[in-house]
Design a protein around this motif. Structure first.
Motif, PDB file in Angstrom:
ATOM      1  N   SER A 160       0.838  -1.192   0.000  1.00 27.02           N
ATOM      2  CA  SER A 160       0.000   0.000   0.000  1.00 27.02           C
ATOM      3  C   SER A 160       0.876   1.247   0.000  1.00 27.02           C
ATOM      4  O   SER A 160       2.020   1.226   0.468  1.00 27.02           O
ATOM      5  N   ARG A 218       0.877   5.761   0.341  1.00 22.10           N
ATOM      6  CA  ARG A 218       0.187   7.009   0.634  1.00 22.10           C
ATOM      7  C   ARG A 218       0.313   7.922  -0.573  1.00 22.10           C
ATOM      8  O   ARG A 218       1.109   7.657  -1.472  1.00 22.10           O
ATOM      9  N   GLU A 237     -10.312   4.028  -8.363  1.00 11.15           N
ATOM     10  CA  GLU A 237     -11.202   3.834  -7.222  1.00 11.15           C
ATOM     11  C   GLU A 237     -12.640   3.722  -7.719  1.00 11.15           C
ATOM     12  O   GLU A 237     -13.397   2.868  -7.256  1.00 11.15           O
ATOM     13  N   SER A 270      -8.625   0.915  -3.505  1.00 10.02           N
ATOM     14  CA  SER A 270      -9.368   1.425  -2.356  1.00 10.02           C
ATOM     15  C   SER A 270      -8.617   2.592  -1.733  1.00 10.02           C
ATOM     16  O   SER A 270      -7.384   2.637  -1.748  1.00 10.02           O
ATOM     17  N   ARG A 271      -9.372   3.513  -1.201  1.00 10.51           N
ATOM     18  CA  ARG A 271      -8.814   4.721  -0.603  1.00 10.51           C
ATOM     19  C   ARG A 271      -9.271   4.771   0.841  1.00 10.51           C
ATOM     20  O   ARG A 271     -10.471   4.806   1.122  1.00 10.51           O
ATOM     21  N   THR A 272      -8.310   4.749   1.753  1.00  4.58           N
ATOM     22  CA  THR A 272      -8.643   4.745   3.166  1.00  4.58           C
ATOM     23  C   THR A 272      -8.059   5.965   3.854  1.00  4.58           C
ATOM     24  O   THR A 272      -6.854   6.183   3.835  1.00  4.58           O
ATOM     25  N   HIS A 318      -7.140   7.858   7.143  1.00  4.37           N
ATOM     26  CA  HIS A 318      -6.918   7.703   8.582  1.00  4.37           C
ATOM     27  C   HIS A 318      -7.015   9.079   9.224  1.00  4.37           C
ATOM     28  O   HIS A 318      -6.244   9.975   8.876  1.00  4.37           O
ATOM     29  N   VAL A 354      -3.661   9.264   3.966  1.00  2.89           N
ATOM     30  CA  VAL A 354      -4.565   8.517   3.103  1.00  2.89           C
ATOM     31  C   VAL A 354      -3.818   7.345   2.495  1.00  2.89           C
ATOM     32  O   VAL A 354      -2.728   7.507   1.949  1.00  2.89           O
ATOM     33  N   GLU A 355      -4.417   6.205   2.622  1.00  2.91           N
ATOM     34  CA  GLU A 355      -3.744   4.998   2.178  1.00  2.91           C
ATOM     35  C   GLU A 355      -4.451   4.432   0.947  1.00  2.91           C
ATOM     36  O   GLU A 355      -5.668   4.283   0.937  1.00  2.91           O
ATOM     37  N   TYR A 356      -3.669   4.090  -0.039  1.00  2.44           N
ATOM     38  CA  TYR A 356      -4.219   3.488  -1.248  1.00  2.44           C
ATOM     39  C   TYR A 356      -3.794   2.034  -1.353  1.00  2.44           C
ATOM     40  O   TYR A 356      -2.643   1.694  -1.087  1.00  2.44           O
ATOM     41  N   ASP A 357      -4.737   1.211  -1.745  1.00  2.00           N
ATOM     42  CA  ASP A 357      -4.482  -0.227  -1.875  1.00  2.00           C
ATOM     43  C   ASP A 357      -5.161  -0.771  -3.110  1.00  2.00           C
ATOM     44  O   ASP A 357      -6.144  -0.198  -3.596  1.00  2.00           O
ATOM     45  N   THR A 370      -7.726  -3.314  -4.518  1.00  2.00           N
ATOM     46  CA  THR A 370      -8.826  -4.122  -4.019  1.00  2.00           C
ATOM     47  C   THR A 370      -8.617  -5.559  -4.497  1.00  2.00           C
ATOM     48  O   THR A 370      -7.777  -5.807  -5.369  1.00  2.00           O
TER      49      THR A 370
END
Lengths: 135, 135
Positions: free
Chosen positions: B53, B55, B79, B85-87, B89, B96-99, B101
């Motif tokens: 992941s 940022r 996204e 996915s955008r998370t 915190h 902001v964390e990007y992963d 899916t």
DNA sequence: CGGCATCCCGTGAGATACTG
DNA sequence: CAGTATCTCACGGGATGCCG
């Protein structure tokens, strides 16, 4: 085989120099192929030529909505990359035959894998889009 | 298995209505995915996120030559399609964390096949181009 | 038949500056 | 840090018309 643990194979899992150099990204053959394949008509034309050879106007009639200009340009592009062959038969009036080259034919395989993925997960994407369009 | 006879599998070999309807071509999920994947940054970003992941600014620093604008737009696009996915915190300052899916992760496989093809045949393409540039 | 030339427009994409 | 807002330009791509 493809279970919960998704194993990511080959070049996409290869280590990258970070930061990814601009030069390298632009020169990368993968980037190259993706752009080719990402344009509006190339893949469709390749798929048709994968079934049999076509003549110019035959292709034109077979693809609704393509302009002569773009058909010419796309064919030239594919020919330029060695994916499609262009054969002129010196008849009167001239007939020009387009075919997939062996190289182009090999490209159909990974392309097919991608296409299968798209068909299989098209609904998921549509769902994701609707979720995002939600009020 | 892949010998002289190149067998073309699945959807690309499926029969098409001729002429290919404009409507159908535009609505086709394959066309869709190809355009997504054909833009300049999506695949590179997906490959990076496939490893771990990231940022936002971390991605920005990791990709030479990408503008903030395009990074944002590309991430939003991915996204939007449910591939990334955008998370957020809620720290201060926000991180902001990007992963990828799970869906995005599955896309990496056919993408990898295409990338492998590109690497394997990049030289052939280069040769074809030079042949065409010949005097 | 199989193109090429020209004009035109929408959008992909970069540069720069500003904000919560 | 993680973006948004403008401005700008190049380029993909369509429409139309002409040519060997």
């Amino acid at each position: 085989m493809s279970d919960t643990h998704t194993d990511v194979p080959s070049v996409v899992s290869a280590p990258l120099p970070i930061p990814v150099p601009l030069e390298e990204h632009q020169a990368c053959p993968v980037t190259d192929v993706l752009r080719r394949v990402g344009d509006r008509w190339s893949v469709l034309i390749m798929i048709l030529l994968g079934k049999r050879s076509y003549r110019f106007n035959e292709l034109h009639r077979s693809i609704e909505g393509i302009s002569q200009r773009m058909l010419t340009r796309t064919l030239r592009g594919l020919e330029h990359d060695g994916l499609v062959s262009r054969t002129v038969h010196p008849t009167n009036p001239p007939t020009v035959e387009y075919d997939l080259t062996p190289l182009g034919r090999t490209l159909l395989e990974p392309l097919s894998a991608l296409a299968d993925w798209a068909v299989a997960h098209g609904a998921d994407i549509a769902t994701a889009r609707e979720r995002h369009a939600a009020p």
